[in-house]
Write a protein that holds these residues in place. Sequence first.
Motif, PDB file in Angstrom:
ATOM      1  N   MET A   1       0.841  -1.203   0.000  1.00 19.30           N
ATOM      2  CA  MET A   1       0.000   0.000   0.000  1.00 19.30           C
ATOM      3  C   MET A   1       0.873   1.248   0.000  1.00 19.30           C
ATOM      4  SD  MET A   1      -3.260  -0.713   0.048  1.00 19.30           S
ATOM      5  CE  MET A   1      -3.329  -2.354  -0.647  1.00 19.30           C
ATOM      6  N   ILE A   2       0.349   2.269  -0.633  1.00 21.24           N
ATOM      7  CA  ILE A   2       1.031   3.569  -0.614  1.00 21.24           C
ATOM      8  C   ILE A   2       0.700   4.250   0.728  1.00 21.24           C
ATOM      9  CG2 ILE A   2       1.124   5.833  -1.744  1.00 21.24           C
ATOM     10  CD1 ILE A   2       0.017   4.336  -4.295  1.00 21.24           C
ATOM     11  N   GLN A   3       1.671   4.919   1.327  1.00 18.04           N
ATOM     12  CA  GLN A   3       1.402   5.603   2.601  1.00 18.04           C
ATOM     13  C   GLN A   3       0.481   6.807   2.371  1.00 18.04           C
ATOM     14  OE1 GLN A   3       5.113   6.636   4.483  1.00 18.04           O
ATOM     15  NE2 GLN A   3       5.308   4.598   5.349  1.00 18.04           N
ATOM     16  N   ASP A   4      -0.417   7.090   3.317  1.00 16.06           N
ATOM     17  CA  ASP A   4      -1.351   8.217   3.190  1.00 16.06           C
ATOM     18  C   ASP A   4      -0.613   9.532   2.909  1.00 16.06           C
ATOM     19  OD1 ASP A   4      -3.419   6.515   3.692  1.00 16.06           O
ATOM     20  OD2 ASP A   4      -3.658   7.078   5.798  1.00 16.06           O
ATOM     21  N   SER A   5       0.532   9.712   3.562  1.00 11.77           N
ATOM     22  CA  SER A   5       1.268  10.985   3.455  1.00 11.77           C
ATOM     23  C   SER A   5       1.829  11.229   2.053  1.00 11.77           C
ATOM     24  CB  SER A   5       2.399  11.017   4.480  1.00 11.77           C
ATOM     25  OG  SER A   5       3.243   9.911   4.254  1.00 11.77           O
ATOM     26  N   GLU A   6       1.886  10.170   1.224  1.00 11.99           N
ATOM     27  CA  GLU A   6       2.426  10.335  -0.131  1.00 11.99           C
ATOM     28  C   GLU A   6       1.402  10.925  -1.109  1.00 11.99           C
ATOM     29  OE1 GLU A   6       4.893   7.107  -1.770  1.00 11.99           O
ATOM     30  OE2 GLU A   6       4.641   6.171   0.196  1.00 11.99           O
ATOM     31  N   PHE A   7       0.110  10.850  -0.747  1.00 13.61           N
ATOM     32  CA  PHE A   7      -0.941  11.337  -1.657  1.00 13.61           C
ATOM     33  C   PHE A   7      -1.029  12.860  -1.644  1.00 13.61           C
ATOM     34  CE2 PHE A   7      -2.369   6.970  -1.190  1.00 13.61           C
ATOM     35  CZ  PHE A   7      -2.825   6.670  -2.464  1.00 13.61           C
ATOM     36  N   PHE A   8      -1.313  13.431  -2.826  1.00 15.76           N
ATOM     37  CA  PHE A   8      -1.662  14.847  -2.917  1.00 15.76           C
ATOM     38  C   PHE A   8      -3.033  14.994  -2.252  1.00 15.76           C
ATOM     39  CE2 PHE A   8      -4.315  17.934  -5.122  1.00 15.76           C
ATOM     40  CZ  PHE A   8      -3.559  19.097  -4.989  1.00 15.76           C
ATOM     41  N   ARG A   9      -3.206  16.015  -1.399  1.00 13.17           N
ATOM     42  CA  ARG A   9      -4.477  16.207  -0.708  1.00 13.17           C
ATOM     43  C   ARG A   9      -5.010  17.622  -0.923  1.00 13.17           C
ATOM     44  NH1 ARG A   9      -5.712  12.965   3.496  1.00 13.17           N
ATOM     45  NH2 ARG A   9      -7.829  13.671   3.012  1.00 13.17           N
ATOM     46  N   MET A  10      -6.332  17.762  -0.927  1.00 17.40           N
ATOM     47  CA  MET A  10      -6.977  19.070  -1.009  1.00 17.40           C
ATOM     48  C   MET A  10      -7.936  19.160   0.185  1.00 17.40           C
ATOM     49  SD  MET A  10      -9.022  20.660  -4.257  1.00 17.40           S
ATOM     50  CE  MET A  10      -7.816  20.418  -5.522  1.00 17.40           C
ATOM     51  N   GLU A  11      -8.002  20.335   0.809  1.00 17.07           N
ATOM     52  CA  GLU A  11      -8.849  20.489   1.996  1.00 17.07           C
ATOM     53  C   GLU A  11     -10.290  20.103   1.680  1.00 17.07           C
ATOM     54  OE1 GLU A  11      -8.311  24.284   3.963  1.00 17.07           O
ATOM     55  OE2 GLU A  11     -10.040  23.796   5.251  1.00 17.07           O
ATOM     56  N   GLY A  12     -10.895  19.310   2.554  1.00 18.85           N
ATOM     57  CA  GLY A  12     -12.298  18.952   2.397  1.00 18.85           C
ATOM     58  C   GLY A  12     -12.533  17.721   1.536  1.00 18.85           C
ATOM     59  N   VAL A  13     -11.482  17.190   0.930  1.00 21.04           N
ATOM     60  CA  VAL A  13     -11.648  15.982   0.103  1.00 21.04           C
ATOM     61  C   VAL A  13     -11.130  14.778   0.894  1.00 21.04           C
ATOM     62  CG1 VAL A  13     -11.102  14.836  -2.073  1.00 21.04           C
ATOM     63  CG2 VAL A  13     -11.345  17.331  -2.010  1.00 21.04           C
ATOM     64  N   PRO A  14     -12.030  13.841   1.217  1.00 24.07           N
ATOM     65  CA  PRO A  14     -11.606  12.711   2.047  1.00 24.07           C
ATOM     66  C   PRO A  14     -10.741  11.692   1.288  1.00 24.07           C
ATOM     67  CG  PRO A  14     -14.020  12.768   1.782  1.00 24.07           C
ATOM     68  CD  PRO A  14     -13.438  13.776   0.849  1.00 24.07           C
ATOM     69  N   ILE A  15     -10.036  10.865   2.072  1.00 24.34           N
ATOM     70  CA  ILE A  15      -9.285   9.748   1.471  1.00 24.34           C
ATOM     71  C   ILE A  15      -9.546   8.499   2.314  1.00 24.34           C
ATOM     72  CG2 ILE A  15      -7.141  10.189   2.794  1.00 24.34           C
ATOM     73  CD1 ILE A  15      -5.620   9.369   0.178  1.00 24.34           C
ATOM     74  N   THR A  16      -9.614   7.360   1.671  1.00 21.19           N
ATOM     75  CA  THR A  16      -9.707   6.091   2.385  1.00 21.19           C
ATOM     76  C   THR A  16      -8.309   5.781   2.937  1.00 21.19           C
ATOM     77  OG1 THR A  16     -11.412   5.366   0.854  1.00 21.19           O
ATOM     78  CG2 THR A  16     -10.319   3.646   2.122  1.00 21.19           C
ATOM     79  N   LYS A  17      -8.219   5.584   4.257  1.00 27.36           N
ATOM     80  CA  LYS A  17      -6.911   5.425   4.897  1.00 27.36           C
ATOM     81  C   LYS A  17      -6.235   4.098   4.504  1.00 27.36           C
ATOM     82  CE  LYS A  17      -7.292   9.301   7.234  1.00 27.36           C
ATOM     83  NZ  LYS A  17      -8.479   9.796   6.516  1.00 27.36           N
ATOM     84  N   GLU A  18      -4.906   4.117   4.585  1.00 26.11           N
ATOM     85  CA  GLU A  18      -4.080   3.010   4.090  1.00 26.11           C
ATOM     86  C   GLU A  18      -4.568   1.619   4.550  1.00 26.11           C
ATOM     87  OE1 GLU A  18       0.047   3.466   5.207  1.00 26.11           O
ATOM     88  OE2 GLU A  18       0.481   1.377   4.731  1.00 26.11           O
ATOM     89  N   GLU A  19      -4.829   1.477   5.840  1.00 25.02           N
ATOM     90  CA  GLU A  19      -5.190   0.142   6.363  1.00 25.02           C
ATOM     91  C   GLU A  19      -6.585  -0.274   5.872  1.00 25.02           C
ATOM     92  OE1 GLU A  19      -4.041   2.695   8.132  1.00 25.02           O
ATOM     93  OE2 GLU A  19      -2.043   1.981   8.699  1.00 25.02           O
ATOM     94  N   ILE A  20      -7.483   0.701   5.707  1.00 24.92           N
ATOM     95  CA  ILE A  20      -8.828   0.396   5.198  1.00 24.92           C
ATOM     96  C   ILE A  20      -8.729   0.062   3.711  1.00 24.92           C
ATOM     97  CG2 ILE A  20     -11.180   1.311   4.872  1.00 24.92           C
ATOM     98  CD1 ILE A  20     -10.369   0.849   7.832  1.00 24.92           C
ATOM     99  N   ARG A  21      -7.812   0.770   3.016  1.00 18.88           N
ATOM    100  CA  ARG A  21      -7.575   0.435   1.599  1.00 18.88           C
ATOM    101  C   ARG A  21      -7.093  -1.012   1.476  1.00 18.88           C
ATOM    102  NH1 ARG A  21      -3.256   3.759   0.189  1.00 18.88           N
ATOM    103  NH2 ARG A  21      -3.629   5.335   1.763  1.00 18.88           N
ATOM    104  N   ALA A  22      -6.203  -1.407   2.388  1.00 22.73           N
ATOM    105  CA  ALA A  22      -5.638  -2.758   2.311  1.00 22.73           C
ATOM    106  C   ALA A  22      -6.729  -3.825   2.441  1.00 22.73           C
ATOM    107  CB  ALA A  22      -4.574  -2.938   3.391  1.00 22.73           C
TER     108      ALA A  22
END
Length: 181
Positions: A1-22
């Motif tokens: 899995m890619i680490q969460d911190s490696e993703f480009f992020r924009m305020e207010g846009v959610p991301i599925t966290k690494e362990e949940i992605r796995a």
Amino acid sequence: MIQDSEFFRMEGVPITKEEIRAVSIGKLNLDPEDVVLDIGCGSGGMSVEISKRSKFVYSIDNSEDAKNTTLNNLKKFNVENCTVSLGNAEDLISKFDFNKVFIGGTQNIEQILEILKEKNIERIVVNTIVLENSVKIINKFEELGYNVDFVNVSVSYGKKINSGHIMLSKNPITIITATLK
Ligand SMILES: C[S@@+](CC[C@H](N)C(=O)[O-])C[C@H]1O[C@@H](n2cnc3c(N)ncnc32)[C@H](O)[C@@H]1O
């Protein structure tokens, strides 16, 4: 899995966290020939991970910020087998051909599940944080004749403090997997 911190992020846009992605990737049981629809692609966390393990991904989100965030992440991780469409999934699903679905966005979920049933999709994995949605989705899948498996995943993150190490917990996520009987 890619680490969460490696993703480009924009305020207010959610991301599925690494362990949940796995866990969600595991539940999708991906094959390199799979074509996957990602409903509510958010930051593109799942779109990127799925695209690395399948033939093609169609991603949809009704937020322009989410679409742009996903496009940024597809570029950042050199993904070429994924397109992103802006709009409500319930209006766009019919445009695409696919054999598996990941759902991270649950607005109008019952209508979406009915449309997917008409397409005889073999495997659908849904993430939800809202308890009422979990019940609604499980009931709808059963009504539509699917086999349903559901797990609750609670992730705690380790943190160093002065007196030692502690675990800080995040909200549990329910991961629902539906397969055709
Ligand atoms: C929790 S986020 C998904 C995070 C994403 N899986 C990731 O890894 O970055 C949910 C997203 O679903 C979108 N959404 C919710 N319902 C939708 C629908 N019916 N059609 C399109 N997008 C939807 C929201 O705009 C939001 O960006």
